[in-house]
Design an enzyme around this catalytic site. Structure first.
Site, PDB file in Angstrom:
ATOM      1  N   GLU A 186      -6.148   8.527   7.905  1.00 36.29           N
ATOM      2  CA  GLU A 186      -6.656   8.108   6.590  1.00 36.29           C
ATOM      3  C   GLU A 186      -8.036   8.671   6.318  1.00 36.29           C
ATOM      4  O   GLU A 186      -8.373   8.940   5.170  1.00 36.29           O
ATOM      5  CB  GLU A 186      -6.659   6.582   6.476  1.00 36.29           C
ATOM      6  CG  GLU A 186      -5.242   6.014   6.425  1.00 36.29           C
ATOM      7  CD  GLU A 186      -5.204   4.587   5.945  1.00 36.29           C
ATOM      8  OE1 GLU A 186      -4.710   3.737   6.687  1.00 36.29           O
ATOM      9  OE2 GLU A 186      -5.675   4.303   4.838  1.00 36.29           O
ATOM     10  N   GLU A 238       0.865  -1.188   0.000  1.00 38.36           N
ATOM     11  CA  GLU A 238       0.000   0.000   0.000  1.00 38.36           C
ATOM     12  C   GLU A 238       0.900   1.237   0.000  1.00 38.36           C
ATOM     13  O   GLU A 238       2.012   1.199   0.566  1.00 38.36           O
ATOM     14  CB  GLU A 238      -0.850  -0.013   1.281  1.00 38.36           C
ATOM     15  CG  GLU A 238      -1.636   1.247   1.576  1.00 38.36           C
ATOM     16  CD  GLU A 238      -2.244   1.244   2.993  1.00 38.36           C
ATOM     17  OE1 GLU A 238      -1.559   0.826   3.944  1.00 38.36           O
ATOM     18  OE2 GLU A 238      -3.417   1.658   3.114  1.00 38.36           O
ATOM     19  N   CYS A 288      -4.771  -2.972   2.998  1.00 38.46           N
ATOM     20  CA  CYS A 288      -4.458  -2.844   4.404  1.00 38.46           C
ATOM     21  C   CYS A 288      -5.603  -3.142   5.379  1.00 38.46           C
ATOM     22  O   CYS A 288      -5.917  -4.290   5.611  1.00 38.46           O
ATOM     23  CB  CYS A 288      -3.857  -1.474   4.677  1.00 38.46           C
ATOM     24  SG  CYS A 288      -2.850  -1.515   6.152  1.00 38.46           S
ATOM     25  N   ASN A 307      -7.063   6.230  -1.465  1.00 35.79           N
ATOM     26  CA  ASN A 307      -5.972   5.293  -1.199  1.00 35.79           C
ATOM     27  C   ASN A 307      -6.215   4.148  -2.180  1.00 35.79           C
ATOM     28  O   ASN A 307      -7.175   3.388  -2.016  1.00 35.79           O
ATOM     29  CB  ASN A 307      -6.042   4.809   0.262  1.00 35.79           C
ATOM     30  CG  ASN A 307      -4.799   4.029   0.662  1.00 35.79           C
ATOM     31  OD1 ASN A 307      -4.084   3.535  -0.214  1.00 35.79           O
ATOM     32  ND2 ASN A 307      -4.555   3.911   1.956  1.00 35.79           N
ATOM     33  N   LYS A 341      -9.623   2.071  -1.699  1.00 33.71           N
ATOM     34  CA  LYS A 341      -9.783   1.484  -0.369  1.00 33.71           C
ATOM     35  C   LYS A 341     -11.146   1.809   0.246  1.00 33.71           C
ATOM     36  O   LYS A 341     -11.525   2.988   0.380  1.00 33.71           O
ATOM     37  CB  LYS A 341      -8.660   2.003   0.546  1.00 33.71           C
ATOM     38  CG  LYS A 341      -8.553   1.312   1.880  1.00 33.71           C
ATOM     39  CD  LYS A 341      -7.279   1.797   2.571  1.00 33.71           C
ATOM     40  CE  LYS A 341      -7.051   1.095   3.903  1.00 33.71           C
ATOM     41  NZ  LYS A 341      -5.784   1.589   4.545  1.00 33.71           N
ATOM     42  N   ASN A 354       0.427  -1.045   5.301  1.00 33.98           N
ATOM     43  CA  ASN A 354       1.350  -0.258   6.122  1.00 33.98           C
ATOM     44  C   ASN A 354       0.777  -0.335   7.529  1.00 33.98           C
ATOM     45  O   ASN A 354      -0.205   0.363   7.824  1.00 33.98           O
ATOM     46  CB  ASN A 354       1.382   1.213   5.705  1.00 33.98           C
ATOM     47  CG  ASN A 354       2.103   1.506   4.395  1.00 33.98           C
ATOM     48  OD1 ASN A 354       2.875   2.441   4.307  1.00 33.98           O
ATOM     49  ND2 ASN A 354       1.855   0.742   3.360  1.00 33.98           N
TER      50      ASN A 354
HETATM   51  N1  ING Z   1      -3.076   0.443   8.672  1.00 39.64           N
HETATM   52  C1  ING Z   1      -3.492  -0.318   9.786  1.00 39.64           C
HETATM   53  C2  ING Z   1      -4.128  -1.651   9.438  1.00 39.64           C
HETATM   54  O1  ING Z   1      -5.318  -1.833   9.417  1.00 39.64           O
HETATM   55  C3  ING Z   1      -4.457  -0.383  11.989  1.00 39.64           C
HETATM   56  C4  ING Z   1      -4.344   0.454  10.735  1.00 39.64           C
HETATM   57  C5  ING Z   1      -3.344  -0.779  12.685  1.00 39.64           C
HETATM   58  C6  ING Z   1      -5.702  -0.812  12.397  1.00 39.64           C
HETATM   59  C7  ING Z   1      -3.460  -1.578  13.844  1.00 39.64           C
HETATM   60  C8  ING Z   1      -5.844  -1.600  13.549  1.00 39.64           C
HETATM   61  C9  ING Z   1      -4.716  -1.992  14.254  1.00 39.64           C
HETATM   62  O2  ING Z   1      -3.349  -2.577   9.251  1.00 39.64           O
HETATM   63  C10 ING Z   1      -3.728   0.768   7.526  1.00 39.64           C
HETATM   64  N2  ING Z   1      -3.029   1.519   6.643  1.00 39.64           N
HETATM   65  O3  ING Z   1      -4.865   0.447   7.308  1.00 39.64           O
END
Ligand code: ING
Length: 310
Positions: A146, A47, A171, A110, A127, A196
């Site tokens: 985001e 991503e 993601c 995204n 996304k 990411n």
């Molecule tokens: N990043 C993360 C993901 O869903 C996140 C956001 C991190 C959500 C940790 C929940 C826990 O992997 C992106 N870019 O969506």
């Protein structure tokens, strides 16, 4: 005759805020050449694979963040990826920040694209599940804006490419079972997604030690429950001071991880994927037509949030 797609998870280490597109494209080209040398038909990149994960910072004036977005794809700096794909006969999935003017308004997404071995764009995805928050939250060690920098996309589609039914996600989408099921209901045989993912999640630090477990859990479940291959690819490592998980993996319709990266840098993990393995699950345990009961699933599209019926 088995329908093999030899795919590489094209994991990237950190991209610095000031890295130029040319510097990043060099790394992507190295992956295309490396994967071709390993007999690959396709490379899945992460991503936002052209820039640092900029939603970690709040920028009040969105115009000052404009340089993180692509207004053309291919554009002057990325055309070489498409030319190389065509010359080497290798395709790729690429995640990037997209800006378009629609009805006279700037729209920001995204986005990921799927490029076939002739350099043509076989599909584009925006996304659907944007995690994080829409306003600056100074209490956080870092932001996850985001919902501020992007608009959500409208749908999950599948694409006729690489001899099979290909799907794309990004993601956070991988954490929602609806993502896989919407593409499973369209016959998806390989779902590609870049991510990411910071190790630390400010609203829930108690999850941090489980970030890799959760990463693989959701992709393995999505693969098995829909009888599809899943290829999940990280932008990993310490990016601008924020540790991001690696764990890029190629997952079979059985749910088994058949190839994985073991570093947090630029790394290729390769598997020869037989798309016909999907049939073993799609025709038995997950024969949707035979076993699903949508009459009992009304709440899934009728409600957004959870609420007790009493
Ligand atoms: N990043 C993360 C993901 O869903 C996140 C956001 C991190 C959500 C940790 C929940 C826990 O992997 C992106 N870019 O969506």
């Amino acid at each position: 005759m088995p329908r093999f797609v030899t795919v590489a998870a094209g994991q990237l280490g950190p991209i610095a805020r000031d890295d130029s597109r040319a510097q990043v494209v060099e790394r992507l080209l190295a992956h295309l050449h490396g994967a071709k040398a390993m007999g690959c038909d396709l490379v899945v990149f992460p991503e936002l694979a052209l820039t640092t994960f900029f939603p970690r910072w709040y920028e009040e004036d969105l115009d000052l963040a404009e340089h993180f977005y692509e207004t053309q794809m291919p554009g002057p700096e990325t055309q070489v990826l498409f030319d190389t794909a065509r010359d080497l006969q290798i395709g790729f999935y690429l995640g990037y920040a997209e800006m378009v003017i629609e009805a006279g308004r700037k729209r920001r997404y995204n986005t990921s694209i799927l490029v076939e071995r002739d350099g043509s764009i076989a599909g584009k995805y925006r996304k659907v599940h944007l995690p994080g928050h829409a306003e600056n939250e100074p209490w956080r060690r870092f932001q996850h804006l985001e919902k501020y920098y992007f608009e959500p996309g409208p749908s999950f589609d599948v694409y006729d490419a690489f001899g099979g039914v290909m799907g794309m996600a990004l993601c956070n989408d991988r954490r929602w079972s609806e993502t896989y099921r919407m593409m499973g209901l369209q016959g998806a045989e390989m779902i590609m997604l870049g991510y990411n993912t910071p190790v630390h999640n400010p609203p829930a630090p108690e999850h941090d030690d489980l970030s890799m477990f959760h990463n693989h859990l959701v992709m393995q479940a999505g693969a098995y429950e829909n009888g599809t291959w899943v290829v999940g690819v990280a932008k990993a490592g310490n990016e601008e001071g924020i540790e991001m998980i690696g764990g890029s993996a190629i997952i079979a319709p059985s749910g088994e991880i058949v190839a994985a990266c073991s570093t947090k840098g630029d790394e290729l993990a390769v598997a020869r994927c037989d798309l016909d393995l999907c049939h073993s699950y799609k025709s038995t345990t997950f024969n949707f037509e035979r076993h699903r009961r949508p009459e009992a699933y009304g709440l899934i599209t009728a409600q957004r949030g959870a609420r007790r019926p009493w």
